[in-house]
Motif scaffolding. Structure first.
Motif, short mmCIF file in Angstrom:
data_model
loop_
_atom_site.label_atom_id
_atom_site.label_comp_id
_atom_site.label_asym_id
_atom_site.label_seq_id
_atom_site.Cartn_x
_atom_site.Cartn_y
_atom_site.Cartn_z
N LEU A 1 0.10 -1.23 -0.05
CA LEU A 1 -0.14 0.18 0.31
C LEU A 1 0.72 0.76 0.33
O LEU A 1 0.56 2.46 -0.56
CB LEU A 1 -0.92 0.05 1.05
CG LEU A 1 -2.38 -0.77 1.10
CD1 LEU A 1 -2.73 -1.32 2.49
CD2 LEU A 1 -2.87 -0.60 -0.01
N ALA A 2 2.09 1.24 0.53
CA ALA A 2 3.12 2.81 0.62
C ALA A 2 3.44 2.55 -0.87
O ALA A 2 3.56 3.91 -0.53
CB ALA A 2 4.07 2.23 1.59
N ASP A 3 3.83 1.27 -1.13
CA ASP A 3 4.33 1.45 -2.21
C ASP A 3 3.30 2.46 -3.90
O ASP A 3 3.73 2.81 -4.67
CB ASP A 3 4.61 0.68 -3.08
CG ASP A 3 6.10 -0.82 -2.94
OD1 ASP A 3 7.09 0.50 -2.06
OD2 ASP A 3 6.25 -1.27 -2.79
N LYS A 4 2.18 1.96 -3.42
CA LYS A 4 0.91 2.29 -4.02
C LYS A 4 0.42 3.75 -4.32
O LYS A 4 0.54 4.62 -4.99
CB LYS A 4 -0.47 1.70 -3.70
CG LYS A 4 -0.50 0.65 -5.02
CD LYS A 4 -2.23 0.09 -4.40
CE LYS A 4 -2.44 -0.69 -6.33
NZ LYS A 4 -3.93 -1.62 -5.68
N GLY A 5 0.61 4.55 -2.84
CA GLY A 5 0.30 5.79 -2.48
C GLY A 5 1.44 6.37 -3.09
O GLY A 5 1.25 7.60 -3.17
N SER A 6 3.31 5.68 -2.77
CA SER A 6 4.35 6.43 -3.59
C SER A 6 3.88 6.81 -5.23
O SER A 6 4.65 6.52 -5.74
CB SER A 6 4.52 6.28 -2.54
OG SER A 6 5.88 5.10 -3.03
N SER A 7 2.78 5.82 -5.73
CA SER A 7 3.19 5.21 -7.20
C SER A 7 4.76 4.32 -7.94
O SER A 7 5.04 5.03 -8.55
CB SER A 7 3.20 5.88 -8.15
OG SER A 7 2.61 7.81 -7.31
N ASN A 8 4.76 3.93 -6.39
CA ASN A 8 6.13 3.50 -6.49
C ASN A 8 5.86 1.79 -7.07
O ASN A 8 4.75 1.42 -6.65
CB ASN A 8 6.54 2.83 -5.59
CG ASN A 8 8.06 4.25 -5.13
OD1 ASN A 8 7.70 5.63 -6.18
ND2 ASN A 8 8.74 3.89 -3.87
N VAL A 9 6.98 1.49 -8.08
CA VAL A 9 6.41 0.00 -8.22
C VAL A 9 7.14 -0.98 -7.49
O VAL A 9 7.65 -0.81 -6.81
CB VAL A 9 6.94 -0.13 -9.58
CG1 VAL A 9 6.61 -1.51 -10.19
CG2 VAL A 9 7.35 0.76 -11.01
C1 LIG Z 1 9.65 4.53 -3.13
O1 LIG Z 1 10.38 4.73 -3.75
C2 LIG Z 1 12.29 5.50 -3.73
C3 LIG Z 1 13.05 5.02 -4.61
O2 LIG Z 1 13.06 4.40 -4.68
C4 LIG Z 1 12.55 5.14 -2.29
O3 LIG Z 1 13.22 6.59 -1.87
C5 LIG Z 1 11.02 5.93 -1.03
O4 LIG Z 1 10.64 5.74 -0.29
C6 LIG Z 1 9.42 4.72 -2.54
N1 LIG Z 1 8.35 5.12 -1.54
C7 LIG Z 1 8.10 4.70 -0.13
C8 LIG Z 1 6.93 4.91 -0.10
O5 LIG Z 1 8.07 3.41 0.21
#
Ligand SMILES: *[C@@H]1O[C@H](CO)[C@@H](O)[C@H](O)[C@H]1NC(C)=O
Ligand code: HEM
Ligand SMILES: *[C@@H]1O[C@H](CO)[C@@H](O)[C@H](O)[C@H]1NC(C)=O
Length: 553
Positions: free
Chosen positions: A272-280
């Motif tokens: 969910l955190a990845d999704k929130g930050s639109s990280n893959v």
């Molecule tokens: C999203 O990815 C960046 C770069 O990999 C990282 O610095 C950041 O912490 C990530 N965000 C979260 C919410 O995990």
């Protein structure tokens, strides 16, 4: 007026009478009208069962069920019936691929209730215990976990675990040569690989069998294999009168749920955190893929609950860890029996071809590891031939949930003289059991040619046309993973893991069979190896493992 005693007596007579009627119907009346009665098949007295002869293991003692199957086929044709629990329990067995594919593809046929109840004690409401729309929905949820990209991502995990096993063996085989139970070691290692692949969780079973979650899975599956036939047939006993096995299974499940719930919540919050930050998301284990797939379902009311997700994972462990371990162990055994093929394979593995980048983005480590394994052609044939000759699941059952007509491609001569011609149908009644002889079909001479009981990987370079129809590209008519909507989604997982282990281990060790030792197969839940004459010692596959000295001339 009726007094209470008479009333009670009447009630007893009614209950007993009903029971008797039920039994007479089951044993006498219903079988009279069973269309399977008209099918040809082996004779036998009223309570005689052929089950023993149809599931008796057949390699490397081809005098058992493989010969039995061939004999019956000669005598009765490819489609016949045998006695299940007795003459009143006709079961259909067919080697006619047209009939087999009809049965495996049609929603009319399901796993028998007994099988599902038995599995649900361990696996809850997972993919193995549901049918119909619910099953199709779960199948969709687990789909992404088994696609090609997912398996590519797992390849480095398989390779790393294989290296750990190789290093462990280096310590055990420090004298240069040692006879070890490869089945036991491979099983520990594949469990480790499974923990990492499914949960990114390290059991460290290669180093010692002490981890709690590992022991919980192990205990649960070991006990399932020991379950008595009475308790499988009368599951209500477990509910009201749980024995040691059931209690222990329930305890194991509690451990699995406790650890599992923690893992799920951790993974969910990362995703969910990845999704929130639109990280893959980098979470690539099967549980994470399941969670993501579950979050994306277009009907959130149907989405799986956390315990249901865990039941899927338990189902993967149950279906995938022992089976893969057994396939790998059988493979080493076949290579030990065939030193010429072992040498050829080692040669191939020692001389990998350099791979060109497949895409403009250049190399990606996972793709590269996977493509490398795929580039070994003899390795591919050896793995397929092992899966054909020693399918860990030797057969499966289906039950007809309504009356149906099953098409045949070869004539069936009914006992009343009528011939059911190719393209016509045989009748089956609601409730009838069908036995799909997975091993039997893998051994069928008319599909694979006369030398079907031989370990001959090269056959995969020039299969007879009947062995390679278009319905399951890549695996040809291999029945090992079954076909259709309930077929094994894990076949690519298994094949890739086997290749990873073989490519890591074979360049370092030679394998041979200790003098005077014969290995037999035994069919329980899965088909496992035993040393002939030492079956009391349990499952084992001792092989002599010899270190290859890299520095010798
Ligand atoms: C999203 O990815 C960046 C770069 O990999 C990282 O610095 C950041 O912490 C990530 N965000 C979260 C919410 O995990
Ligand atoms: C040599 C290894 C394997 C063999 C021989 C094998 C064989 C099979 C067979 C025959 C079935 C169908 C059972 C039936 O219809 O009655 C099946 C189903 C299944 N297998 Fe495998 N399997 C293997 C490895 C794996 C692995 C590694 C996984 C998971 C990672 C897996 C997951 C499953 C699941 C989830 C099902 C249920 C499918 C469904 O009901 O829709 N299997 N397997
Ligand atoms: C034999 O049985 C089949 C299937 O019940 C039936 O269709 C057929 O008419 C019967 N033939 C004879 C000669 O009674």
């Amino acid at each position: 007026m009726l007094n209470p005693l008479k009333l009670l007596l009447l009630a007893i007579v009614l209950v007993v009478g009903r029971g008797l009627l039920w039994i007479v119907n089951l044993l006498v009346v219903a079988p009279l009208f069973d269309p399977l009665r008209k099918l040809p098949g082996p004779p036998g007295p009223f309570f005689f069962s052929h089950i023993q002869s149809v599931v008796k293991p057949s390699y490397p003692s081809p005098d058992l069920s493989a010969t039995q199957h061939e004999e019956w086929k000669k005598q009765y044709g490819k489609t016949f019936r045998y006695h299940g629990s007795g003459k009143f329990d006709y079961r259909l067995m067919t080697f006619d691929l047209r009939a087999v594919s009809h049965i495996l593809m049609s929603p009319i046929y399901q796993k028998p209730r007994v099988t599902r109840t038995f599995l649900s004690t361990m696996l809850g409401q997972g993919i193995f215990t549901t049918e119909g729309a619910e099953h199709a929905f779960q199948r969709k949820i687990i789909g992404p976990a088994f696609n090609l990209q997912s398996i590519k991502t797992l390849t480095p995990i398989f390779l790393r675990t294989a290296e750990e096993l190789r290093d462990k063996w280096d310590v055990i085989v420090s004298n240069g040569q040692e006879t070890i139970d490869v089945c036991h070691w491979i099983s520990r290692a594949t469990f480790d690989a499974f923990g990492m692949a499914c949960l990114t969780y390290n059991f460290r079973a290669i180093h010692g069998e002490t981890e709690e979650l590992y022991l919980a899975f192990r205990r649960m599956f070991d006990l399932a294999d020991k379950k008595g036939i009475l308790r499988i047939l009368v599951p209500i006993l477990d509910k009201f009168w749980p024995d040691k096995i059931v209690r222990s299974v329930l305890e194991s499940r509690q451990v699995i749920y406790a650890t599992g719930r923690r893992l799920i919540s951790e993974k969910k919050s990362t995703i969910l955190a990845d999704k929130g930050s639109s990280n893959v998301s980098n979470e690539r284990d099967l549980l994470s893929l399941l969670i993501q797939s579950n979050l994306c379902t277009n009907d959130p009311t149907k989405a799986l609950s956390d315990p249901e997700l865990l039941d899927q994972i338990s189902s993967f462990f149950f279906a995938g860890s022992d089976t893969t371990a057994l396939s790998l162990s059988w493979c080493l055994y076949f290579l030990a029996l065939h030193p010429d093929i072992q040498t050829r394979l080692r040669e191939e593995l020692n001389h990998p071809t350099t791979l060109e980048p497949t895409s403009s983005q250049g190399f990606n480590f996972e793709d590269r590891a996977y493509d490398m394994l795929e580039s070994f052609s003899l390795l591919d044939s050896v793995v397929r031939e092992t899966l054909r000759l020693a399918p860990p699941v030797h057969g499966t059952l289906r039950v007809a949930t309504q009356n149906d007509l099953i098409p045949v491609s070869e004539p069936v001569v009914l006992t009343n003289g009528t011939v059911v011609a190719p393209g016509e149908y045989i009748q089956i009644r609601k409730g009838s059991i069908i036995h799909i002889p997975i091993e039997g079909l893998n051994f069928a001479k008319d599909i694979w040619s006369e030398d079907t009981l031989q370990f001959r990987p090269d056959r995969w370079c020039s299969l007879p046309p009947v062995a390679q129809p278009p319905n399951f590209p890549g695996l040809a008519n291999l029945m090992t993973f079954s076909f259709g909507p309930s077929s094994c989604p894990g076949y690519r997982f298994t094949i890739t893991e086997m290749k990873a282990f073989l490519s890591t281990i074979l360049p370092h060790y030679t394998f041979s069979v200790p003098e005077g030792q014969t290995i037999s197969k035994r069919n329980g839940l899965f088909t496992r190896p035993f040393v002939k004459g030492k079956s009391k010692m349990g499952v084992q596959l001792p092989l002599t493992v010899k270190h290859i000295d890299e520095y010798s001339p």
